[in-house]
Design a protein around this motif. Structure first.
Motif: not given
Length: 220
Positions: A98-114, A157-167
């Motif tokens: 999904q992120l790869a399909s977006m133009p650069v700059p994209s904001w999706r992952a940074r929005f989810l981190r916020q 560990r799963s909780w940590i993993l969720g943050r790792i992927v998003t961040d």
């Protein structure tokens, strides 16, 4: 092309995603979202979405159909006895694609981190992800491969993993924006899958419910 109203909604969603990604959820008013979208109606968010909460809900769900369909495709080609890495691929790859399909700059992952940075939004993020029955099934199958890991440790560990992927995705997205590297989301997805498999299957030397209730807000 869609109706005028659809185009306005899309512009407001794009505007909010960019502003939230850059400045945080609580720092941006509905009026600023409308202005950034080029809309002179400062009540445009409420007019088109009903409320700020509904705007955010629409932002969370705007790509869910595509990722759900892609995840089902990946699950359909799994072998009869998929390994941990295979199952994690089905969880991670639809998001990175999904992120790869977006133009650069994209904001999706940074929005989810916020979104994750706001306590009141954390449950909404988790609920959006785990509301997909395919995700629920993949989580169940993943846990079935990790029976030697105590439940409290696996949840933590799963909780940590969720943050790792998003961040990590947010950091990579920001790097592509800042440096202008050629995107390689496929390679980055494999990097994340390797890291996720290592984290979940690592030996347990200290057992305990260290993260408590936070660890119930998990994606895997």
């Amino acid at each position: 092309m869609g109706s005028y109203g659809d185009r306005v909604r899309q512009a407001l969603l794009d505007s909010a995603e960019e502003l939230f990604a850059q400045h945080g959820i609580d720092a941006i008013s509905n009026r600023r979202i409308a202005e950034h979208a080029g809309n002179s109606n400062h009540s445009a968010v409420n007019y088109h979405f009903g409320s700020r909460d509904e705007l955010i809900r629409a932002m969370m769900l705007r790509f869910s159909e595509d990722t759900h369909a892609r995840r089902q495709e990946l699950v359909a080609i799994l072998g009869p006895e998929p390994g941990l890495r295979d199952l994690l691929s089905c969880l991670i790859v639809p998001f990175t694609e999904q992120l790869a399909s977006m133009p650069v700059p994209s904001w999706r992952a940074r929005f989810l981190r916020q979104m994750r940075a706001v306590p009141s939004m954390t449950e909404a993020v988790a609920a959006t992800i785990t509301s997909d029955p395919t995700v629920e099934d993949l989580i169940f199958r993943t846990r079935a491969l990790l029976t030697e890991c105590p439940p409290s440790v696996l949840s933590g560990r799963s909780w940590i993993l969720g943050r790792i992927v998003t961040d990590s995705c947010a950091d990579y997205e920001e790097r592509l924006d800042r440096i202008g590297d050629e995107p390689n989301w496929t390679g980055f997805a494999n990097f994340l899958i390797d890291a996720a498999a290592g984290l979940l299957s690592a030996p347990v030397t200290s057992e305990g419910d260290f993260l408590g209730a936070r660890a119930t807000q998990t994606w895997a």
